[in-house]
Design a protein around this motif. Structure first.
Motif, PDB file in Angstrom:
ATOM      1  N   GLU A 194       0.839  -1.189   0.000  1.00  0.00           N
ATOM      2  CA  GLU A 194       0.000   0.000   0.000  1.00  0.00           C
ATOM      3  C   GLU A 194       0.883   1.252   0.000  1.00  0.00           C
ATOM      4  OE1 GLU A 194      -2.873   0.069   3.122  1.00  0.00           O
ATOM      5  OE2 GLU A 194      -4.340  -1.042   1.912  1.00  0.00           O
ATOM      6  N   TYR A 195       0.649   2.139  -0.955  1.00  0.00           N
ATOM      7  CA  TYR A 195       1.471   3.333  -1.104  1.00  0.00           C
ATOM      8  C   TYR A 195       0.623   4.593  -0.914  1.00  0.00           C
ATOM      9  CZ  TYR A 195       5.127   0.386  -3.157  1.00  0.00           C
ATOM     10  OH  TYR A 195       6.091  -0.574  -3.363  1.00  0.00           O
ATOM     11  N   PHE A 196       1.241   5.608  -0.324  1.00  0.00           N
ATOM     12  CA  PHE A 196       0.655   6.942  -0.303  1.00  0.00           C
ATOM     13  C   PHE A 196       1.778   7.961  -0.240  1.00  0.00           C
ATOM     14  CE2 PHE A 196       0.847   6.022   4.286  1.00  0.00           C
ATOM     15  CZ  PHE A 196       1.392   7.197   4.794  1.00  0.00           C
ATOM     16  N   CYS A 197       1.434   9.211  -0.560  1.00  0.00           N
ATOM     17  CA  CYS A 197       2.432  10.285  -0.634  1.00  0.00           C
ATOM     18  C   CYS A 197       2.017  11.422   0.293  1.00  0.00           C
ATOM     19  CB  CYS A 197       2.549  10.771  -2.078  1.00  0.00           C
ATOM     20  SG  CYS A 197       3.458  12.318  -2.278  1.00  0.00           S
ATOM     21  N   GLU A 198       3.028  12.109   0.831  1.00  0.00           N
ATOM     22  CA  GLU A 198       2.801  13.234   1.735  1.00  0.00           C
ATOM     23  C   GLU A 198       3.483  14.476   1.174  1.00  0.00           C
ATOM     24  OE1 GLU A 198       2.666  12.941   6.353  1.00  0.00           O
ATOM     25  OE2 GLU A 198       4.720  13.478   5.818  1.00  0.00           O
ATOM     26  N   ALA A 199       2.752  15.600   1.154  1.00  0.00           N
ATOM     27  CA  ALA A 199       3.299  16.880   0.676  1.00  0.00           C
ATOM     28  C   ALA A 199       3.527  17.809   1.861  1.00  0.00           C
ATOM     29  CB  ALA A 199       2.342  17.522  -0.324  1.00  0.00           C
ATOM     30  N   PHE A 200       4.678  18.487   1.858  1.00  0.00           N
ATOM     31  CA  PHE A 200       4.992  19.396   2.968  1.00  0.00           C
ATOM     32  C   PHE A 200       5.890  20.528   2.463  1.00  0.00           C
ATOM     33  CE2 PHE A 200       8.139  16.065   2.710  1.00  0.00           C
ATOM     34  CZ  PHE A 200       9.338  16.703   2.892  1.00  0.00           C
ATOM     35  N   GLY A 202       6.736  23.140   5.124  1.00  0.00           N
ATOM     36  CA  GLY A 202       7.085  23.855   6.345  1.00  0.00           C
ATOM     37  C   GLY A 202       6.038  24.840   6.810  1.00  0.00           C
ATOM     38  N   ILE A 203       4.948  24.971   6.056  1.00  0.00           N
ATOM     39  CA  ILE A 203       3.869  25.883   6.430  1.00  0.00           C
ATOM     40  C   ILE A 203       2.633  25.056   6.771  1.00  0.00           C
ATOM     41  CG2 ILE A 203       2.508  27.884   5.735  1.00  0.00           C
ATOM     42  CD1 ILE A 203       5.564  28.327   5.811  1.00  0.00           C
ATOM     43  N   GLY A 204       2.124  25.243   7.948  1.00  0.00           N
ATOM     44  CA  GLY A 204       0.940  24.499   8.340  1.00  0.00           C
ATOM     45  C   GLY A 204       1.223  23.003   8.435  1.00  0.00           C
ATOM     46  N   LEU A 205       0.166  22.207   8.282  1.00  0.00           N
ATOM     47  CA  LEU A 205       0.283  20.758   8.383  1.00  0.00           C
ATOM     48  C   LEU A 205       0.577  20.138   7.024  1.00  0.00           C
ATOM     49  CD1 LEU A 205      -2.791  20.044  10.712  1.00  0.00           C
ATOM     50  CD2 LEU A 205      -0.374  20.231  11.378  1.00  0.00           C
ATOM     51  N   SER A 206       1.335  19.041   7.037  1.00  0.00           N
ATOM     52  CA  SER A 206       1.571  18.303   5.795  1.00  0.00           C
ATOM     53  C   SER A 206       0.274  17.618   5.380  1.00  0.00           C
ATOM     54  CB  SER A 206       2.689  17.274   5.995  1.00  0.00           C
ATOM     55  OG  SER A 206       2.356  16.370   7.033  1.00  0.00           O
ATOM     56  N   GLN A 207       0.145  17.336   4.098  1.00  0.00           N
ATOM     57  CA  GLN A 207      -1.064  16.719   3.562  1.00  0.00           C
ATOM     58  C   GLN A 207      -0.698  15.441   2.811  1.00  0.00           C
ATOM     59  OE1 GLN A 207      -4.172  17.924   4.170  1.00  0.00           O
ATOM     60  NE2 GLN A 207      -3.307  19.632   5.346  1.00  0.00           N
ATOM     61  N   ARG A 208      -1.577  14.434   2.873  1.00  0.00           N
ATOM     62  CA  ARG A 208      -1.299  13.170   2.202  1.00  0.00           C
ATOM     63  C   ARG A 208      -2.504  12.696   1.389  1.00  0.00           C
ATOM     64  NH1 ARG A 208      -0.466   9.001   7.120  1.00  0.00           N
ATOM     65  NH2 ARG A 208       1.222  10.504   7.494  1.00  0.00           N
ATOM     66  N   CYS A 209      -2.221  11.916   0.365  1.00  0.00           N
ATOM     67  CA  CYS A 209      -3.287  11.331  -0.435  1.00  0.00           C
ATOM     68  C   CYS A 209      -3.700   9.989   0.166  1.00  0.00           C
ATOM     69  CB  CYS A 209      -2.853  11.156  -1.892  1.00  0.00           C
ATOM     70  SG  CYS A 209      -1.432  10.036  -2.121  1.00  0.00           S
ATOM     71  N   SER A 210      -4.796   9.437  -0.288  1.00  0.00           N
ATOM     72  CA  SER A 210      -5.284   8.159   0.229  1.00  0.00           C
ATOM     73  C   SER A 210      -4.362   7.025  -0.202  1.00  0.00           C
ATOM     74  CB  SER A 210      -6.706   7.886  -0.282  1.00  0.00           C
ATOM     75  OG  SER A 210      -7.588   8.895   0.149  1.00  0.00           O
ATOM     76  N   ALA A 211      -4.179   6.041   0.683  1.00  0.00           N
ATOM     77  CA  ALA A 211      -3.335   4.888   0.378  1.00  0.00           C
ATOM     78  C   ALA A 211      -4.023   3.986  -0.656  1.00  0.00           C
ATOM     79  CB  ALA A 211      -3.035   4.105   1.646  1.00  0.00           C
ATOM     80  N   LYS A 212      -3.206   3.418  -1.538  1.00  0.00           N
ATOM     81  CA  LYS A 212      -3.728   2.511  -2.562  1.00  0.00           C
ATOM     82  C   LYS A 212      -2.759   1.343  -2.730  1.00  0.00           C
ATOM     83  CE  LYS A 212      -5.256   2.378  -7.381  1.00  0.00           C
ATOM     84  NZ  LYS A 212      -5.423   3.165  -8.632  1.00  0.00           N
TER      85      LYS A 212
END
Length: 279
Positions: A194-200, A202-212
């Motif tokens: 199962e893979y997912f990605c996280e974007a960051f 340094g501003i606010g909270l990091s965001q991630r896509c749904s795992a697939k």
């Protein structure tokens, strides 16, 4: 008529490059050293590619800053900044004293920092061993631009740096944190998960896509060979059928019958024509 001489004003600013998080506040400072008795005129403008627009003119704010900005002496205090506020601003001050006109200006750049949004990820549900597979991850709202981290089964993947443990692990993938791609040059069954990605950024909270889940399977050679054999067999049977039909004369008989019918039809027409002529 009096001639007014023009000289420069020393304009100072506390920060030429202001950074502020979106929806918070920003202060653009602009200071001069003239006495309070001098007649001072101040204007603020925003420099844009399509030209210059007024921000503060004739004692009031204009445009997007109207209602959410106020003057701090000759500087500007902006509340609830948005990404549209990013840009280059020019503080212009003119003062008159003793029949002399003084002018000066200062340039301040405002950069509004924006937290990333949920990235869009492209993850194949299945792949064959030995093939090239690329996973992608991207979001376009963050400022500064986001970096990306890929996870497999909830564990952060390591970068292939060429040194240390990442190199010793002989990784089958290359992860690019700038572009957000995860590239498998030769994917293996061990890459199933199962893979997912996280974007960051340094501003606010990091965001991630749904795992697939990506399932990697071996190429089924036996099934491919069986399919090829079946297709070849069907084509051979079709060829034999056509050959048998030709040998039995089915195509010839049909052609002769058609010729006979055409001949009879022509003969009947000729007979009717002759009979009509005799009468």
């Amino acid at each position: 008529m009096r001639n007014h001489k023009v000289s420069g004003i020393s304009i100072e600013t506390d920060n030429k490059n202001v950074k502020a998080e979106e929806f918070k506040e920003a202060i653009l400072s602009c200071k001069h050293k003239f006495s309070k008795e001098a007649s001072v005129r101040i204007e603020w403008k925003k420099l844009q590619s399509r030209g210059v627009s007024f921000v503060y003119y004739n004692g009031e704010f204009t445009g997007d800053l109207r209602g959410r900005a106020e003057m701090l002496n000759t500087g500007i205090h902006i509340r609830n900044v948005t990404r549209k506020d990013s840009g280059t601003y020019r503080c212009e001050i003119s003062a008159r004293s003793d029949e002399r006109q003084h002018v000066g200006e200062a340039i301040i750049t405002l950069t509004v920092l924006v937290a990333p949004t949920t990235p869009v990820c492209e993850i194949p549900s299945s792949a064959m061993t030995g093939t090239v597979v690329e996973l992608s991850c991207k979001e376009t709202e963050g400022s500064p631009p986001s970096e990306y981290q890929w996870y497999k089964n909830g564990v952060a993947l390591r970068e292939k740096t060429g040194t240390g443990s990442a190199r010793a692990a002989n990784l089958t993938y290359t992860m690019n944190k700038k572009s957000g791609t995860l590239l498998f040059n030769t994917v293996t069954k061990n890459d199933t998960g199962e893979y997912f990605c996280e974007a960051f950024n340094g501003i606010g909270l990091s965001q991630r896509c749904s795992a697939k889940r990506m399932q990697v399977d071996d190429l089924n050679i036996s099934a491919i060979i069986a399919a090829v054999v079946c297709v070849a067999l069907v084509m051979s049977l079709c060829g034999l059928g056509v050959f048998y039909a030709q040998k039995k004369g089915y195509f010839t008989k049909e052609s002769s019958s058609q010729k006979k019918t055409n001949y009879q039809s022509t003969s009947e027409k000729d007979f009717k024509h002759t009979k009509s002529f005799v009468i």
